[in-house]
Design a protein around this motif. Structure first.
Motif, PDB file in Angstrom:
ATOM      1  N   LYS A  41       6.698  25.581 -17.793  1.00  0.00           N
ATOM      2  CA  LYS A  41       5.998  26.913 -18.030  1.00  0.00           C
ATOM      3  C   LYS A  41       6.158  27.140 -19.667  1.00  0.00           C
ATOM      4  CE  LYS A  41       6.781  28.766 -12.975  1.00  0.00           C
ATOM      5  NZ  LYS A  41       7.355  29.213 -12.680  1.00  0.00           N
ATOM      6  N   ALA A  42       6.558  27.026 -20.268  1.00  0.00           N
ATOM      7  CA  ALA A  42       6.690  27.440 -21.530  1.00  0.00           C
ATOM      8  C   ALA A  42       5.381  27.095 -22.529  1.00  0.00           C
ATOM      9  CB  ALA A  42       8.429  27.675 -21.971  1.00  0.00           C
ATOM     10  N   ALA A  43       6.273  25.519 -22.439  1.00  0.00           N
ATOM     11  CA  ALA A  43       5.329  24.455 -22.624  1.00  0.00           C
ATOM     12  C   ALA A  43       3.270  24.539 -22.697  1.00  0.00           C
ATOM     13  CB  ALA A  43       5.870  22.637 -22.822  1.00  0.00           C
ATOM     14  N   ALA A  44       3.525  24.426 -21.317  1.00  0.00           N
ATOM     15  CA  ALA A  44       2.322  25.217 -20.705  1.00  0.00           C
ATOM     16  C   ALA A  44       1.343  25.652 -21.097  1.00  0.00           C
ATOM     17  CB  ALA A  44       2.134  24.438 -19.480  1.00  0.00           C
ATOM     18  N   GLN A  45       2.238  26.840 -21.469  1.00  0.00           N
ATOM     19  CA  GLN A  45       1.870  28.668 -21.854  1.00  0.00           C
ATOM     20  C   GLN A  45       1.280  27.656 -23.456  1.00  0.00           C
ATOM     21  OE1 GLN A  45       3.513  31.868 -20.910  1.00  0.00           O
ATOM     22  NE2 GLN A  45       2.559  32.567 -22.716  1.00  0.00           N
ATOM     23  N   LEU A  46       1.842  27.184 -23.964  1.00  0.00           N
ATOM     24  CA  LEU A  46       1.266  27.007 -25.305  1.00  0.00           C
ATOM     25  C   LEU A  46       0.370  25.985 -25.395  1.00  0.00           C
ATOM     26  CD1 LEU A  46       5.063  26.909 -27.560  1.00  0.00           C
ATOM     27  CD2 LEU A  46       3.358  28.591 -27.056  1.00  0.00           C
ATOM     28  N   LYS A  47       0.284  25.179 -24.171  1.00  0.00           N
ATOM     29  CA  LYS A  47      -0.595  24.190 -24.275  1.00  0.00           C
ATOM     30  C   LYS A  47      -1.711  24.674 -24.282  1.00  0.00           C
ATOM     31  CE  LYS A  47       2.557  19.801 -23.582  1.00  0.00           C
ATOM     32  NZ  LYS A  47       2.252  19.292 -22.073  1.00  0.00           N
ATOM     33  N   ALA A  48      -2.203  25.647 -22.734  1.00  0.00           N
ATOM     34  CA  ALA A  48      -3.160  26.608 -22.759  1.00  0.00           C
ATOM     35  C   ALA A  48      -4.189  27.104 -23.513  1.00  0.00           C
ATOM     36  CB  ALA A  48      -2.802  27.276 -21.460  1.00  0.00           C
ATOM     37  N   LEU A  49      -3.014  27.430 -24.823  1.00  0.00           N
ATOM     38  CA  LEU A  49      -3.388  28.513 -25.872  1.00  0.00           C
ATOM     39  C   LEU A  49      -3.730  27.633 -27.069  1.00  0.00           C
ATOM     40  CD1 LEU A  49      -1.137  31.517 -25.728  1.00  0.00           C
ATOM     41  CD2 LEU A  49      -3.743  31.684 -24.317  1.00  0.00           C
ATOM     42  N   ASN A  50      -3.784  26.235 -26.982  1.00  0.00           N
ATOM     43  CA  ASN A  50      -4.236  25.122 -28.156  1.00  0.00           C
ATOM     44  C   ASN A  50      -3.702  25.486 -29.366  1.00  0.00           C
ATOM     45  OD1 ASN A  50      -6.190  23.929 -26.374  1.00  0.00           O
ATOM     46  ND2 ASN A  50      -8.065  25.397 -27.311  1.00  0.00           N
ATOM     47  N   VAL A  51      -2.135  26.036 -28.906  1.00  0.00           N
ATOM     48  CA  VAL A  51      -0.890  25.857 -29.589  1.00  0.00           C
ATOM     49  C   VAL A  51      -0.280  24.761 -30.622  1.00  0.00           C
ATOM     50  CG1 VAL A  51       1.549  26.528 -30.511  1.00  0.00           C
ATOM     51  CG2 VAL A  51      -0.066  28.536 -29.039  1.00  0.00           C
ATOM     52  N   PRO A  52      -0.643  24.457 -32.096  1.00  0.00           N
ATOM     53  CA  PRO A  52      -0.398  23.091 -32.462  1.00  0.00           C
ATOM     54  C   PRO A  52       1.295  22.968 -31.776  1.00  0.00           C
ATOM     55  CG  PRO A  52      -1.076  24.615 -33.922  1.00  0.00           C
ATOM     56  CD  PRO A  52      -0.743  25.616 -33.063  1.00  0.00           C
ATOM     57  N   THR A  53       1.302  21.247 -32.456  1.00  0.00           N
ATOM     58  CA  THR A  53       2.706  20.922 -32.247  1.00  0.00           C
ATOM     59  C   THR A  53       3.221  21.065 -33.333  1.00  0.00           C
ATOM     60  OG1 THR A  53       1.774  19.368 -32.342  1.00  0.00           O
ATOM     61  CG2 THR A  53       2.308  19.977 -29.896  1.00  0.00           C
ATOM     62  N   ILE A  54       4.225  20.950 -33.687  1.00  0.00           N
ATOM     63  CA  ILE A  54       5.895  20.499 -34.644  1.00  0.00           C
ATOM     64  C   ILE A  54       5.084  19.443 -34.520  1.00  0.00           C
ATOM     65  CG2 ILE A  54       7.283  21.106 -36.341  1.00  0.00           C
ATOM     66  CD1 ILE A  54       7.181  23.642 -34.921  1.00  0.00           C
ATOM     67  N   ASP A  55       5.112  18.103 -35.649  1.00  0.00           N
ATOM     68  CA  ASP A  55       5.113  16.884 -35.488  1.00  0.00           C
ATOM     69  C   ASP A  55       5.549  16.042 -33.908  1.00  0.00           C
ATOM     70  OD1 ASP A  55       5.705  17.131 -38.212  1.00  0.00           O
ATOM     71  OD2 ASP A  55       7.712  17.022 -37.877  1.00  0.00           O
ATOM     72  N   GLY A  56       4.585  16.870 -33.526  1.00  0.00           N
ATOM     73  CA  GLY A  56       3.954  16.004 -31.743  1.00  0.00           C
ATOM     74  C   GLY A  56       4.816  16.965 -31.072  1.00  0.00           C
ATOM     75  N   LYS A  57       5.639  17.554 -31.038  1.00  0.00           N
ATOM     76  CA  LYS A  57       6.118  18.428 -29.807  1.00  0.00           C
ATOM     77  C   LYS A  57       6.786  20.139 -30.247  1.00  0.00           C
ATOM     78  CE  LYS A  57       8.832  14.767 -28.098  1.00  0.00           C
ATOM     79  NZ  LYS A  57       8.193  13.900 -27.862  1.00  0.00           N
ATOM     80  N   TYR A  58       6.992  20.474 -29.249  1.00  0.00           N
ATOM     81  CA  TYR A  58       7.592  22.624 -29.534  1.00  0.00           C
ATOM     82  C   TYR A  58       8.263  21.962 -30.326  1.00  0.00           C
ATOM     83  CZ  TYR A  58       2.423  23.595 -27.621  1.00  0.00           C
ATOM     84  OH  TYR A  58       1.262  23.273 -27.403  1.00  0.00           O
ATOM     85  N   VAL A  59       9.003  23.070 -30.208  1.00  0.00           N
ATOM     86  CA  VAL A  59      10.388  23.509 -30.701  1.00  0.00           C
ATOM     87  C   VAL A  59      11.132  24.571 -30.292  1.00  0.00           C
ATOM     88  CG1 VAL A  59      12.102  23.970 -33.021  1.00  0.00           C
ATOM     89  CG2 VAL A  59      10.574  22.049 -32.828  1.00  0.00           C
ATOM     90  N   ALA A  60      11.948  24.931 -29.396  1.00  0.00           N
ATOM     91  CA  ALA A  60      13.071  26.173 -29.338  1.00  0.00           C
ATOM     92  C   ALA A  60      14.276  26.107 -29.921  1.00  0.00           C
ATOM     93  CB  ALA A  60      12.917  26.117 -27.634  1.00  0.00           C
ATOM     94  N   ILE A  61      14.243  27.405 -30.445  1.00  0.00           N
ATOM     95  CA  ILE A  61      15.113  27.538 -30.848  1.00  0.00           C
ATOM     96  C   ILE A  61      16.485  28.582 -29.459  1.00  0.00           C
ATOM     97  CG2 ILE A  61      16.991  29.060 -32.157  1.00  0.00           C
ATOM     98  CD1 ILE A  61      14.233  28.652 -33.927  1.00  0.00           C
ATOM     99  N   ILE A  62      17.438  27.908 -29.337  1.00  0.00           N
ATOM    100  CA  ILE A  62      18.512  27.690 -27.839  1.00  0.00           C
ATOM    101  C   ILE A  62      19.282  28.246 -28.205  1.00  0.00           C
ATOM    102  CG2 ILE A  62      19.124  25.384 -27.285  1.00  0.00           C
ATOM    103  CD1 ILE A  62      18.148  26.435 -24.319  1.00  0.00           C
ATOM    104  N   HIS A  63      20.401  29.666 -27.666  1.00  0.00           N
ATOM    105  CA  HIS A  63      21.619  29.620 -27.769  1.00  0.00           C
ATOM    106  C   HIS A  63      22.879  28.307 -26.830  1.00  0.00           C
ATOM    107  CE1 HIS A  63      25.547  31.315 -27.364  1.00  0.00           C
ATOM    108  NE2 HIS A  63      25.280  32.285 -28.352  1.00  0.00           N
ATOM    109  N   PRO A  64      24.115  28.344 -27.914  1.00  0.00           N
ATOM    110  CA  PRO A  64      24.487  27.513 -27.034  1.00  0.00           C
ATOM    111  C   PRO A  64      25.221  27.271 -25.182  1.00  0.00           C
ATOM    112  CG  PRO A  64      25.549  27.779 -28.835  1.00  0.00           C
ATOM    113  CD  PRO A  64      25.056  28.994 -28.781  1.00  0.00           C
ATOM    114  N   HIS A  65      24.940  28.665 -25.368  1.00  0.00           N
ATOM    115  CA  HIS A  65      25.118  29.291 -23.870  1.00  0.00           C
ATOM    116  C   HIS A  65      24.749  28.966 -22.486  1.00  0.00           C
ATOM    117  CE1 HIS A  65      29.082  32.578 -24.589  1.00  0.00           C
ATOM    118  NE2 HIS A  65      29.266  30.657 -25.532  1.00  0.00           N
ATOM    119  N   VAL A  66      23.148  29.484 -23.283  1.00  0.00           N
ATOM    120  CA  VAL A  66      21.090  28.799 -22.623  1.00  0.00           C
ATOM    121  C   VAL A  66      22.056  27.338 -22.222  1.00  0.00           C
ATOM    122  CG1 VAL A  66      19.499  29.520 -21.803  1.00  0.00           C
ATOM    123  CG2 VAL A  66      20.699  31.296 -23.342  1.00  0.00           C
ATOM    124  N   ALA A  67      21.768  27.023 -23.193  1.00  0.00           N
ATOM    125  CA  ALA A  67      21.771  25.356 -23.845  1.00  0.00           C
ATOM    126  C   ALA A  67      22.548  24.682 -22.892  1.00  0.00           C
ATOM    127  CB  ALA A  67      22.094  24.802 -24.827  1.00  0.00           C
TER     128      ALA A  67
END
Length: 444
Positions: free
Chosen positions: A193-219
């Motif tokens: 869903k998060a990736a789809a929301q960014l794509k729908a807004l034509n957000v440019p990727t970082i070298d072909g993909k989006y990046v997520a910064i995540i906490h180890p607990h959530v990961a």
């Protein structure tokens, strides 16, 4: 007077000229304490190299060097996307064309730093090289400090998605952080869903993909839930292009792990209980009242439990069991003697006996919540940590300044840093809890 000498790229070490000798009363030159230029360069490089692994949030920002003699502000720029042009071109006639629009954003530079002071006795009796050991500690501190400065700016973005509560498979949408429960974990579908929301807004990727910064607990929760959909970095076709802290890929998003990813948690107001029980509530209407800790608005709880006066200014979550609803307010004043707590706005309760007050910085009933930042290219700007003059390693040898017996030396760091969101829609903050939420006792 303090003078700055530069030895190689990114390696600035402070020395002094013209300090007063306390014994002789004369002005003498300071020779840098005997450190050679090579050693100064070595220490500087060591500081930056050891600080870099902690700079996870700094990886994806548009980087700017500190402008020489440019004051305390720095300008970032982004190009405004062109609007679609659906007008057909007429044969033989040149159209008017479009103009490139640059959107400038400015941010104020701030300076951060710390130092460790040590005595001649420590230097002479220590088995370890104390300068190196102090540099390691300071580098770790510098990296985490500057990374947190950047992270806290990114947390102010206005695009947010709250993971739904999961009651044994029955999902309930969440509209604010106050309703996130320990079951509100980041799932595979939330990533898509998060990736789809960014794509729908034509957000440019970082070298072909989006990046997520995540906490180890959530990961941990996400990786357990994703199964074979998770692509570990060991399976990357190009293992040489791995990001600092990268774990793997899911749904077109590269996940980068950081223990400094934001945790929202507030310490309980009572040392003996996780919440404070209400005894009465009064809405006096307009005006102000005199509280034991300053002047407060007249939305007053009388509570049953003890609390500390330092809760003034904090957020409080008023949970009403009669409606199973919560609202978040700010504490504007307290009267500890009479057990009064004043809020900045009306919580709307009519049955005080059913109300409980929890720390309001986290989720439902005070549980810890986490922010996972989904990012596109050029979402924000930062100071280039490798730029000239950005970060300095500062060594003051014994005999510096007012040290007549050559007893004290110090090792420190100093850095400029600022960050600014350049495109708010390029940042999506996904808030969730985790299976570790109950073990959290501190926010960050």
């Amino acid at each position: 007077m303090e003078n700055t000498n530069t030895y190689g790229a990114n390696s600035t070490v402070h020395s002094t000229e013209g300090f007063v000798n306390s014994n002789a009363g004369t002005v003498e030159n300071y020779n840098g304490g005997g450190l050679s230029a090579e050693m100064k360069t070595f220490y500087d490089k060591t500081l930056i190299e050891l600080a870099t692994p902690n700079l996870v949030h700094a990886q994806f920002g548009q980087k700017r060097s500190i402008p020489a003699h440019g004051g305390k502000t720095i300008e970032f720029r982004r190009m405004k996307p062109l609007a679609k042009n659906t007008n057909a071109i007429t044969e033989g006639i040149t159209p008017s064309g479009s103009k490139m629009t640059v959107v400038p954003l400015t941010a104020t530079l701030n300076q951060y730093g710390d130092y460790i002071e040590q005595t001649d006795l420590i230097e002479m009796t220590s088995i370890d090289n104390t300068v190196i050991e102090a540099t390691k500690l300071l580098a770790d501190q510098a990296g985490r400090t500057l990374d947190t400065v950047i992270r806290d700016v990114l947390q102010t973005g206005t695009n947010v998605y709250y993971c739904p509560n999961d009651d044994e498979g029955y999902l309930t949408d969440v509209s604010s952080r106050a309703y996130l429960e320990p079951s509100s974990r980041l799932r595979v579908v939330d990533v898509f869903k998060a990736a789809a929301q960014l794509k729908a807004l034509n957000v440019p990727t970082i070298d072909g993909k989006y990046v997520a910064i995540i906490h180890p607990h959530v990961a941990f929760d996400l990786m357990q839930q994703s199964g074979d959909a998770w692509i570990d970095i060991k399976k990357y076709a190009d293992p040489d292009n791995i990001l600092n802290g990268e774990l793997g890929t899911l749904g077109g998003v590269r996940f980068v792990e950081s223990s400094e990813a934001k945790i929202n948690y507030g310490k309980p107001f009572s040392s003996t209980k996780k919440h404070i029980s209400a005894q009465a509530y009064t809405n006096e209407g307009t005006g102000t009242v005199s509280a034991g800790c300053g002047t407060a608005t007249p939305f007053q709880f009388t509570v049953k439990d003890e609390f500390s006066p330092d809760i003034v200014g904090r957020l409080v979550q008023v949970f009403k069991s009669s409606t199973n609803k919560a609202s978040v307010h700010k504490i504007t004043g307290v009267n500890v003697e009479n057990k009064f707590i004043f809020l900045d706005s009306d919580c709307g309760t009519s049955n005080a006996d059913s109300a409980s007050l929890f720390a309001g910085e986290g989720g439902s009933l005070g549980c810890a919540t986490y922010s996972t930042l989904f990012l596109g290219r050029d979402a924000y700007g930062i100071i280039d940590i490798n730029g000239s003059g950005t970060i300095e390693h500062i060594v003051k040898q014994r005999g510096y300044g007012n040290d007549p017996l050559n007893q004290r030396s110090s090792i420190g760091w100093k850095a400029f840093m600022t960050a600014a969101i350049l495109a708010d829609e390029y940042i999506l903050r996904v808030e969730s809890s985790s299976s570790f939420a109950d073990s959290i006792s501190e926010g960050n």
